[in-house]
Design an enzyme around this catalytic site. Structure first.
Site, PDB file in Angstrom:
ATOM      1  N   GLY A  64       0.410  -0.890  -0.195  1.00 49.07           N
ATOM      2  CA  GLY A  64       0.357   0.007  -0.144  1.00 49.07           C
ATOM      3  C   GLY A  64       0.869   1.041   0.077  1.00 49.07           C
ATOM      4  N   GLN A  69       2.730   9.991   1.553  1.00 45.52           N
ATOM      5  CA  GLN A  69       3.922   9.467   1.422  1.00 45.52           C
ATOM      6  C   GLN A  69       5.258   9.373   0.238  1.00 45.52           C
ATOM      7  OE1 GLN A  69       2.357   5.115   2.424  1.00 45.52           O
ATOM      8  NE2 GLN A  69       4.098   5.034   3.637  1.00 45.52           N
ATOM      9  N   CYS A 122       6.067   0.145   7.958  1.00 44.88           N
ATOM     10  CA  CYS A 122       5.671   0.790   6.625  1.00 44.88           C
ATOM     11  C   CYS A 122       6.664   1.581   6.037  1.00 44.88           C
ATOM     12  CB  CYS A 122       5.144   2.577   7.749  1.00 44.88           C
ATOM     13  SG  CYS A 122       4.871   3.761   6.923  1.00 44.88           S
ATOM     14  N   LEU A 123       6.296   1.604   4.973  1.00 45.92           N
ATOM     15  CA  LEU A 123       7.332   2.055   4.416  1.00 45.92           C
ATOM     16  C   LEU A 123       8.387   3.421   4.655  1.00 45.92           C
ATOM     17  CD1 LEU A 123       6.167   1.256   0.095  1.00 45.92           C
ATOM     18  CD2 LEU A 123       7.817   0.070   1.736  1.00 45.92           C
ATOM     19  N   HIS A 164      -4.639   0.970   7.756  1.00 45.70           N
ATOM     20  CA  HIS A 164      -2.910   1.767   7.630  1.00 45.70           C
ATOM     21  C   HIS A 164      -2.848   2.738   6.793  1.00 45.70           C
ATOM     22  CE1 HIS A 164       1.291   1.395   8.030  1.00 45.70           C
ATOM     23  NE2 HIS A 164       1.609   1.859   6.732  1.00 45.70           N
ATOM     24  N   GLU A 165      -3.873   2.853   5.262  1.00 51.53           N
ATOM     25  CA  GLU A 165      -3.323   3.527   4.416  1.00 51.53           C
ATOM     26  C   GLU A 165      -4.878   4.683   4.648  1.00 51.53           C
ATOM     27  OE1 GLU A 165      -1.021   3.596   2.740  1.00 51.53           O
ATOM     28  OE2 GLU A 165      -0.339   0.962   3.193  1.00 51.53           O
ATOM     29  N   HIS A 168      -2.831   7.131   7.209  1.00 50.44           N
ATOM     30  CA  HIS A 168      -2.319   8.165   6.957  1.00 50.44           C
ATOM     31  C   HIS A 168      -2.260   9.297   6.176  1.00 50.44           C
ATOM     32  CE1 HIS A 168       2.633   6.398   6.530  1.00 50.44           C
ATOM     33  NE2 HIS A 168       1.572   5.063   6.136  1.00 50.44           N
TER      34      HIS A 168
END
Ligand code: ZN
Length: 213
Positions: A64, A69, A122-123, A164-165, A168
């Site tokens: 995702g 991000q 998480c990236l 999670h997204e 963000h």
């Protein structure tokens, strides 16, 4: 700056591989509520932005990616999960393949009160993983990349990914919700806990609870 100009800058700034640099924790854009998308981009530019996000997610690799991000405070995310090979992990985590999706202005509401705790990463917080309790089932509403309304219930890992997204997009990182004592550097997580379907031994040995989750 106008959204179209911001996107043009991102597209111009992508590397030769057409991938954008990923913004990491500490940048205010990750702590700011994203602006709802209101059709400000023409169709080709919107498609180019989505393609940029998809390539960036694949390259990372991740399952995702939210627009903040890549430094864009817009309520837009992409998700795609090939799933996991190991059947025990897939079943325990309800992690089955999720086809590529574009989520515009997504909202998630819990369905029921069942929460499940698993390691996630998480990236934008590279090098770590931690256990987060999330709703097992959520009601997702958004618009897709064709402007069509989406209204559906997701279960298991896909529900985790969209939670999670959507977090963000309101400036929340998974570490805000994580069990602090579960925090593991990637090397340690890979060596100790990656293969455990449900993090029970991790909870016992690191000293955190998954009882409430
Ligand atoms: Zn993330």
């Amino acid at each position: 700056m106008r959204l179209a100009d911001q996107v043009a800058q991102l597209l111009d700034g992508a590397g030769d591989d057409g991938v954008a640099p990923i913004v990491v924790a500490g940048d205010p854009v990750l702590r700011t509520a994203a602006t709802l998308y209101d059709g400000e981009l023409d169709r080709a530019t919107f498609a180019a932005l989505v393609a940029l996000m998809r390539r960036t997610m694949h390259k990372a690799p991740g399952v995702g990616l939210a627009a903040p991000q890549i430094g864009l405070g817009l309520a837009l995310a992409v998700v795609e999960d090939p799933g996991v090979d190991h059947p025990d992990l897939a079943v325990a985590r309800e992690r089955f393949p999720l086809e590529f999706r574009v989520l515009v202005n997504p909202r998630c509401e819990p369905v029921g009160d069942c929460q499940v705790g698993f390691y996630e990463g998480c990236l934008s917080v590279p090098g770590y993983a931690a256990v987060v309790a999330r709703f097992r089932q959520v009601h997702l509403t958004c618009v897709d990349d064709d402007g069509m309304p989406v209204d559906e219930v997701l279960t298991g890992w896909p529900a985790r990914i969209v939670q999670h997204e959507t977090d963000h997009l309101v400036g929340t990182l998974y570490v805000d919700r994580a069990q602090p004592r579960s925090l593991a550097a990637s090397a340690s997580w890979g060596g100790h806990w990656a293969a455990e379907p449900v993090p029970r031994t991790a909870a016992a040995e690191l000293g955190f609870s998954i009882e409430d989750s």
